[in-house]
Design a protein around this motif. Structure first.
Motif, PDB file in Angstrom:
ATOM      1  N   SER A   1     -50.518  26.406  32.030  1.00 22.48           N
ATOM      2  CA  SER A   1     -51.595  25.728  31.311  1.00 22.48           C
ATOM      3  C   SER A   1     -52.216  24.677  32.236  1.00 22.48           C
ATOM      4  O   SER A   1     -51.637  24.317  33.269  1.00 22.48           O
ATOM      5  N   ASP A   2     -53.369  24.175  31.870  1.00 22.93           N
ATOM      6  CA  ASP A   2     -54.080  23.259  32.765  1.00 22.93           C
ATOM      7  C   ASP A   2     -54.007  21.794  32.309  1.00 22.93           C
ATOM      8  O   ASP A   2     -54.884  21.001  32.626  1.00 22.93           O
ATOM      9  N   PHE A   3     -52.949  21.428  31.576  1.00 17.42           N
ATOM     10  CA  PHE A   3     -52.836  20.028  31.157  1.00 17.42           C
ATOM     11  C   PHE A   3     -52.473  19.149  32.352  1.00 17.42           C
ATOM     12  O   PHE A   3     -51.854  19.585  33.321  1.00 17.42           O
ATOM     13  N   LYS A   4     -52.864  17.878  32.252  1.00 15.12           N
ATOM     14  CA  LYS A   4     -52.549  16.915  33.309  1.00 15.12           C
ATOM     15  C   LYS A   4     -51.211  16.237  33.002  1.00 15.12           C
ATOM     16  O   LYS A   4     -50.900  15.971  31.844  1.00 15.12           O
ATOM     17  N   LEU A   5     -50.464  15.946  34.055  1.00 13.27           N
ATOM     18  CA  LEU A   5     -49.107  15.428  33.888  1.00 13.27           C
ATOM     19  C   LEU A   5     -48.829  14.302  34.874  1.00 13.27           C
ATOM     20  O   LEU A   5     -49.122  14.421  36.067  1.00 13.27           O
ATOM     21  N   VAL A   6     -48.265  13.204  34.371  1.00  8.28           N
ATOM     22  CA  VAL A   6     -47.779  12.110  35.216  1.00  8.28           C
ATOM     23  C   VAL A   6     -46.264  12.080  35.093  1.00  8.28           C
ATOM     24  O   VAL A   6     -45.723  12.082  33.980  1.00  8.28           O
ATOM     25  N   ILE A   7     -45.576  12.061  36.235  1.00  4.54           N
ATOM     26  CA  ILE A   7     -44.112  12.062  36.252  1.00  4.54           C
ATOM     27  C   ILE A   7     -43.617  10.762  36.860  1.00  4.54           C
ATOM     28  O   ILE A   7     -44.020  10.381  37.968  1.00  4.54           O
ATOM     29  N   ILE A   8     -42.731  10.075  36.119  1.00  2.00           N
ATOM     30  CA  ILE A   8     -42.126   8.825  36.582  1.00  2.00           C
ATOM     31  C   ILE A   8     -40.619   9.012  36.631  1.00  2.00           C
ATOM     32  O   ILE A   8     -40.002   9.449  35.647  1.00  2.00           O
ATOM     33  N   GLY A   9     -40.008   8.690  37.768  1.00  6.72           N
ATOM     34  CA  GLY A   9     -38.557   8.796  37.880  1.00  6.72           C
ATOM     35  C   GLY A   9     -38.119   9.231  39.265  1.00  6.72           C
ATOM     36  O   GLY A   9     -38.930   9.664  40.094  1.00  6.72           O
ATOM     37  N   GLU A  10     -36.831   9.123  39.506  1.00 11.90           N
ATOM     38  CA  GLU A  10     -36.229   9.537  40.765  1.00 11.90           C
ATOM     39  C   GLU A  10     -34.997  10.382  40.470  1.00 11.90           C
ATOM     40  O   GLU A  10     -34.528  10.423  39.338  1.00 11.90           O
ATOM     41  N   GLY A  11     -34.477  11.037  41.482  1.00 17.02           N
ATOM     42  CA  GLY A  11     -33.262  11.816  41.279  1.00 17.02           C
ATOM     43  C   GLY A  11     -33.161  12.962  42.269  1.00 17.02           C
ATOM     44  O   GLY A  11     -33.999  13.124  43.163  1.00 17.02           O
ATOM     45  N   PRO A  12     -32.128  13.785  42.108  1.00 20.74           N
ATOM     46  CA  PRO A  12     -31.875  14.889  43.037  1.00 20.74           C
ATOM     47  C   PRO A  12     -33.029  15.877  43.172  1.00 20.74           C
ATOM     48  O   PRO A  12     -33.154  16.543  44.201  1.00 20.74           O
ATOM     49  N   LEU A  13     -33.866  15.998  42.138  1.00 19.70           N
ATOM     50  CA  LEU A  13     -34.976  16.950  42.183  1.00 19.70           C
ATOM     51  C   LEU A  13     -36.308  16.297  42.565  1.00 19.70           C
ATOM     52  O   LEU A  13     -37.374  16.864  42.345  1.00 19.70           O
ATOM     53  N   SER A  14     -36.249  15.122  43.167  1.00 22.26           N
ATOM     54  CA  SER A  14     -37.480  14.433  43.585  1.00 22.26           C
ATOM     55  C   SER A  14     -38.299  15.291  44.536  1.00 22.26           C
ATOM     56  O   SER A  14     -39.540  15.322  44.452  1.00 22.26           O
ATOM     57  N   ASN A  15     -37.624  15.989  45.454  1.00 21.60           N
ATOM     58  CA  ASN A  15     -38.347  16.831  46.417  1.00 21.60           C
ATOM     59  C   ASN A  15     -39.081  17.973  45.719  1.00 21.60           C
ATOM     60  O   ASN A  15     -40.197  18.343  46.107  1.00 21.60           O
ATOM     61  N   VAL A  16     -38.462  18.534  44.686  1.00 21.31           N
ATOM     62  CA  VAL A  16     -39.090  19.614  43.927  1.00 21.31           C
ATOM     63  C   VAL A  16     -40.366  19.109  43.257  1.00 21.31           C
ATOM     64  O   VAL A  16     -41.408  19.777  43.275  1.00 21.31           O
ATOM     65  N   VAL A  17     -40.293  17.924  42.684  1.00 24.86           N
ATOM     66  CA  VAL A  17     -41.460  17.331  42.021  1.00 24.86           C
ATOM     67  C   VAL A  17     -42.538  16.976  43.037  1.00 24.86           C
ATOM     68  O   VAL A  17     -43.736  17.204  42.801  1.00 24.86           O
ATOM     69  N   THR A  18     -42.132  16.435  44.172  1.00 26.93           N
ATOM     70  CA  THR A  18     -43.090  16.075  45.223  1.00 26.93           C
ATOM     71  C   THR A  18     -43.877  17.304  45.682  1.00 26.93           C
ATOM     72  O   THR A  18     -45.109  17.257  45.848  1.00 26.93           O
ATOM     73  N   GLU A  19     -43.179  18.412  45.886  1.00 21.62           N
ATOM     74  CA  GLU A  19     -43.832  19.643  46.324  1.00 21.62           C
ATOM     75  C   GLU A  19     -44.800  20.170  45.252  1.00 21.62           C
ATOM     76  O   GLU A  19     -45.895  20.632  45.562  1.00 21.62           O
TER      77      GLU A  19
END
Length: 415
Positions: free
Chosen positions: A250-268
């Motif tokens: 879907s084309d919704f906009k998303l803001v993600i706040i937080g850190e953790g082991p999957l930070s690299n996945v979110v960054t990519e």
């Protein structure tokens, strides 16, 4: 400001907590309740054990050996009892440094103990009922969960899992959980039922429900910005992969706040999509600011959760929550009333809920108003203080059964 109250209502309360190496929700709740009680003119002192003190191999070995009974913490509490003479001891976490030894000291001095069940550690060494990315409940049916030990459900360690499992088993057998704690506080009715249905054997009348609370941060903007928000630790159990999968559907906009082991996945993911904004760690004021502006909070956890403060912040801001239909989330968020449910781990179902909100502005406003109402009716400091004092009074009555005791009648208090 608190309302003035008669001196006879004031209680002497000792709060005990074993801090984790990484600060989390339990630490925040411990401090919030200490402040709440003190602001309402109770006499409050704290004892804090800190896992940050476990540094060397020798420290780890000693903490593992003493998790069943720590004579050092027992002596420390005994000294505190002589110095402070508390009427109530309220424990938030005791593993591993405080250990169940503190319950023996309290019993010896006939001081009622209230234990808040922030997690499921007493019925599963994992503490989360989650292992290898799926719900794991087999431990709840065994006094000593050998299967969980073999799997190493606690920190992927057979030895550490065995230590925790042995601690709970030994104290189940000798009756610590039944006889040395006056009342247990479950955060939700869902959690209470899990403990009731487990092998630990806590009497039903000793299990009460009291939610967490937050101070009123005010309702958010009526006209919301066109983006959804995720706030939390970036781990597998928080369902971040489900959320990222939904952004591909879907084309919704998303803001993600937080850190953790999957930070690299979110960054990519943020690099690949202009609709995803990753902000990393943000302080509380920034989180609340986003909570007040966003269209909704998405809470896609794959495990049961306790009672996440993030959900309460959303409700307080009048922010609707789209949450996994699972555990405490399904209890706190009522589908079609103050938010929406979707099937945990199902990105397509999550997208359908987002589309449902986007397609109906009137429905969104109704959910938002009822989210705020849910906070005001259930999660304010005033509500929580009243519940806490009732629990303490009940614990006192239980321990002093047959003796004349002071009745603490809570009055409506402010923060």
């Amino acid at each position: 400001m608190p309302i003035a109250q008669p001196s006879s209502v004031v209680m002497k309360i000792l709060l005990i907590h074993n801090k984790y190496k990484e600060a989390g929700g339990e630490d925040a709740v411990f401090q919030a309740e200490a402040d709440l009680l003190a602001r309402n003119r109770n006499i409050v002192e704290t004892m804090v054990f800190d896992n940050g003190d476990i540094k060397t191999y020798w420290d780890k070995l000693l903490s593992g050996l003493r998790v069943i009974y720590n004579p050092v913490s027992a002596r420390q509490l005994e000294s505190k009892v002589h110095e402070f003479d508390p009427e109530i001891i309220h424990v938030h976490n005791f593993v591993p440094l405080a250990s169940p030894s503190i319950f023996f000291v309290a019993k010896r001095y006939r001081i009622p103990v209230v234990l808040t069940l922030h997690n499921f550690r007493l019925i599963c060494p994992s503490a989360t009922l989650f292992h290898k990315n799926e719900i794991y409940e087999k431990s709840t049916r065994s006094v000593f969960p050998l299967g969980a030990v073999i799997k190493g459900v606690y920190r992927d360690s057979i030895l550490q899992t065995a230590a925790v499992a042995l601690m709970t088993a030994v104290h189940s057998v000798i009756g610590t959980w039944k006889n040395r704690i006056a009342l247990y506080v479950a955060l939700t009715s869902f959690a209470r039922k899990k403990f009731m249905d487990s092998a630990i054997g806590i009497p039903e009348n000793k299990l009460v429900v009291k939610q967490n609370f937050i101070r009123d941060c005010g309702r958010g903007e009526i006209g919301r910005q066109d983006y959804y928000l995720f706030v939390g630790r970036l781990t597998e159990e928080k369902g971040i992969r489900t959320l990222l999968e939904a952004t591909l559907l879907s084309d919704f906009k998303l803001v993600i706040i937080g850190e953790g082991p999957l930070s690299n996945v979110v960054t990519e993911a943020a690099k690949e999509s202009s609709r995803i904004t990753y902000l990393g760690f943000q302080d509380k004021s920034a989180v609340i600011a986003h909570m007040k502006r966003c269209k909704g909070l998405i809470f896609p956890s794959l495990w049961y959760e306790g009672l996440p403060i993030t959900l309460l912040e959303a409700l307080c801001c009048g922010t609707i929550v789209i949450a996994s239909k699972l555990g405490s989330m399904a209890e706190i968020i009522e589908h079609g009333f103050n938010g929406l449910h979707f099937q945990a781990g199902n990105a397509k179902d999550l997208v359908s809920r987002i589309d449902e909100v986007n397609a109906n502005p009137g429905y969104f406003k109704s959910l938002s108003a009822k989210a705020r109402l849910t906070y005001l009716e259930n999660y304010t400091p005033e509500k929580n203080y009243s519940m806490l004092m009732n629990i303490y009074n009940r614990a006192l009555t239980t321990v002093r059964k047959g003796q004349e005791s002071v009745v603490y009648k809570p009055v409506q208090q402010g923060w």
